[in-house]
Motif scaffolding. Structure first.
Motif, PDB file in Angstrom:
ATOM      1  N   UNK A  13       1.602  -7.462   5.027  1.00 58.13           N
ATOM      2  CA  UNK A  13       1.006  -6.200   4.601  1.00 58.13           C
ATOM      3  C   UNK A  13       1.993  -5.087   4.946  1.00 58.13           C
ATOM      4  N   UNK A  14       2.224  -4.178   4.026  1.00 56.13           N
ATOM      5  CA  UNK A  14       3.123  -3.058   4.335  1.00 56.13           C
ATOM      6  C   UNK A  14       2.687  -1.799   3.631  1.00 56.13           C
ATOM      7  N   UNK A  15       3.088  -0.693   4.230  1.00 57.25           N
ATOM      8  CA  UNK A  15       2.965   0.610   3.599  1.00 57.25           C
ATOM      9  C   UNK A  15       4.307   1.310   3.820  1.00 57.25           C
ATOM     10  N   UNK A  16       4.381   2.605   3.646  1.00 57.12           N
ATOM     11  CA  UNK A  16       5.667   3.293   3.782  1.00 57.12           C
ATOM     12  C   UNK A  16       6.201   3.192   5.215  1.00 57.12           C
ATOM     13  N   UNK A  17       5.382   3.576   6.193  1.00 58.47           N
ATOM     14  CA  UNK A  17       5.846   3.608   7.582  1.00 58.47           C
ATOM     15  C   UNK A  17       5.332   2.442   8.425  1.00 58.47           C
ATOM     16  N   UNK A  18       4.357   1.696   7.926  1.00 52.12           N
ATOM     17  CA  UNK A  18       3.812   0.593   8.709  1.00 52.12           C
ATOM     18  C   UNK A  18       2.910   1.061   9.838  1.00 52.12           C
ATOM     19  N   UNK A  19       2.315   2.235   9.677  1.00 51.42           N
ATOM     20  CA  UNK A  19       1.519   2.826  10.751  1.00 51.42           C
ATOM     21  C   UNK A  19       0.042   2.962  10.387  1.00 51.42           C
ATOM     22  N   UNK A  20      -0.277   3.436   9.199  1.00 50.70           N
ATOM     23  CA  UNK A  20      -1.655   3.803   8.874  1.00 50.70           C
ATOM     24  C   UNK A  20      -2.317   2.889   7.833  1.00 50.70           C
TER      25      UNK A  20
ATOM     26  N   UNK B  80      -1.950   1.201  -5.171  1.00 48.65           N
ATOM     27  CA  UNK B  80      -1.283   2.499  -5.282  1.00 48.65           C
ATOM     28  C   UNK B  80      -2.213   3.589  -4.768  1.00 48.65           C
ATOM     29  N   UNK B  81      -2.097   3.885  -3.470  1.00 50.27           N
ATOM     30  CA  UNK B  81      -2.923   4.900  -2.820  1.00 50.27           C
ATOM     31  C   UNK B  81      -2.056   5.720  -1.882  1.00 50.27           C
ATOM     32  N   UNK B  82      -2.425   6.981  -1.735  1.00 50.94           N
ATOM     33  CA  UNK B  82      -1.747   7.835  -0.766  1.00 50.94           C
ATOM     34  C   UNK B  82      -2.381   7.643   0.604  1.00 50.94           C
ATOM     35  N   UNK B  83      -1.642   7.997   1.628  1.00 53.40           N
ATOM     36  CA  UNK B  83      -2.135   7.877   2.996  1.00 53.40           C
ATOM     37  C   UNK B  83      -2.884   9.146   3.367  1.00 53.40           C
ATOM     38  N   UNK B  84      -4.128   9.207   2.895  1.00 55.82           N
ATOM     39  CA  UNK B  84      -4.972  10.363   3.194  1.00 55.82           C
ATOM     40  C   UNK B  84      -6.338   9.854   3.645  1.00 55.82           C
TER      41      UNK B  84
ATOM     42  N   UNK C 161       0.868  -1.175   0.000  1.00 49.31           N
ATOM     43  CA  UNK C 161       0.000   0.000   0.000  1.00 49.31           C
ATOM     44  C   UNK C 161       0.907   1.227   0.000  1.00 49.31           C
ATOM     45  N   UNK C 162       1.258   1.677  -1.197  1.00 44.02           N
ATOM     46  CA  UNK C 162       2.185   2.789  -1.358  1.00 44.02           C
ATOM     47  C   UNK C 162       1.628   3.777  -2.369  1.00 44.02           C
ATOM     48  N   UNK C 163       2.107   5.011  -2.312  1.00 40.61           N
ATOM     49  CA  UNK C 163       1.680   5.962  -3.333  1.00 40.61           C
ATOM     50  C   UNK C 163       2.253   5.514  -4.684  1.00 40.61           C
ATOM     51  N   UNK C 164       1.643   5.941  -5.778  1.00 38.58           N
ATOM     52  CA  UNK C 164       2.076   5.466  -7.102  1.00 38.58           C
ATOM     53  C   UNK C 164       3.557   5.674  -7.396  1.00 38.58           C
ATOM     54  N   UNK C 165       4.152   6.746  -6.906  1.00 39.63           N
ATOM     55  CA  UNK C 165       5.550   7.052  -7.201  1.00 39.63           C
ATOM     56  C   UNK C 165       6.534   6.131  -6.484  1.00 39.63           C
ATOM     57  N   UNK C 166       6.121   5.533  -5.371  1.00 40.74           N
ATOM     58  CA  UNK C 166       7.051   4.690  -4.620  1.00 40.74           C
ATOM     59  C   UNK C 166       6.652   3.208  -4.627  1.00 40.74           C
ATOM     60  N   UNK C 167       5.655   2.845  -5.436  1.00 44.56           N
ATOM     61  CA  UNK C 167       5.228   1.441  -5.500  1.00 44.56           C
ATOM     62  C   UNK C 167       6.408   0.552  -5.895  1.00 44.56           C
ATOM     63  N   UNK C 168       6.546  -0.561  -5.211  1.00 43.67           N
ATOM     64  CA  UNK C 168       7.657  -1.482  -5.457  1.00 43.67           C
ATOM     65  C   UNK C 168       7.253  -2.591  -6.420  1.00 43.67           C
ATOM     66  N   UNK C 169       8.242  -3.146  -7.092  1.00 42.58           N
ATOM     67  CA  UNK C 169       8.033  -4.351  -7.876  1.00 42.58           C
ATOM     68  C   UNK C 169       7.925  -5.526  -6.908  1.00 42.58           C
ATOM     69  N   UNK C 170       7.464  -6.643  -7.404  1.00 37.72           N
ATOM     70  CA  UNK C 170       7.337  -7.828  -6.558  1.00 37.72           C
ATOM     71  C   UNK C 170       8.715  -8.299  -6.121  1.00 37.72           C
ATOM     72  N   UNK C 171       8.941  -8.369  -4.810  1.00 38.17           N
ATOM     73  CA  UNK C 171      10.251  -8.806  -4.316  1.00 38.17           C
ATOM     74  C   UNK C 171      10.482 -10.302  -4.563  1.00 38.17           C
ATOM     75  N   UNK C 172      11.749 -10.663  -4.633  1.00 37.71           N
ATOM     76  CA  UNK C 172      12.112 -12.073  -4.756  1.00 37.71           C
ATOM     77  C   UNK C 172      11.560 -12.817  -3.534  1.00 37.71           C
TER      78      UNK C 172
END
Length: 174
Positions: free
Chosen positions: A84-91, A47-51, A25-36
């Motif tokens: 489940x993850x987002x940028x800070x793991x808070x919201x 791809x959503x902002x934390x608002x 759950x990241x904003x479109x600019x920082x979305x990650x590719x699928x990790x190994x």
């Protein structure tokens, strides 16, 4: 088990908890590719902002996003963990964890599930808009909203830490 983490802990969490399913759950600019270590088809990228209120300049979490999350959780076989993850793991990620618990535990009191998220992640401050949308989609009649509002703010933190939640928690006896 369901695990929640900030982006900075995702790679280590994949190595240690070995999730089959991943929700980013990241904003479109920082979305990650699928990790190994995670199959592409088992990685949900929202791809959503934390608002918590609509904003024309940002991607507001919407019904389509939350519906995708609920469907992804329902399709999970629960044999291996979900991370489940987002940028800070808070919201956003803690809201997604609460939504996942409510999806998997239809008859469990929402206030107990919300308190469990807070007990396991003292920094948890679930995104109110995501919870409000899920409350409507899951037909919880405002109980999810009320449960999160009753929590108040989480412990102040710039970034959360990895924590786990049981997929089917025991009910608290009144």
């Amino acid at each position: 088990m369901i695990y929640v983490s900030p982006l900075s802990a995702v790679i280590d969490a994949i190595r240690t908890v070995r999730p089959s399913h991943l929700v980013s759950l990241l904003d479109p600019e920082t979305m990650i590719d699928t990790p190994e270590g995670v199959a592409r088809e088992l990685h949900l990228q929202l791809a959503v902002n934390d608002i918590a209120e609509p904003n024309d300049m940002l991607v507001t979490p919407g019904e389509g996003h939350i519906s995708e999350l609920i469907g992804f959780v329902r399709s999970w076989d629960q044999r291996s963990p979900m991370l489940l993850h987002c940028w800070a793991g808070i919201s956003r990620s803690t809201a997604a964890a609460f939504i996942a618990l409510c999806t998997l535990n239809e008859d469990h009191p929402e206030d107990e599930l919300a308190r469990l998220v807070r007990a396991r992640g003292s920094h948890a401050h679930p995104n109110r808009l995501m919870v409000r949308i899920a409350d409507d989609l899951l037909g919880r009649n405002g109980r999810m909203r009320e449960a999160v509002e009753a929590l108040g703010p989480g412990r102040a933190a710039w970034e959360g830490e990895l924590f786990s939640l049981p997929t089917h928690p025991e009910r608290t006896v009144p």
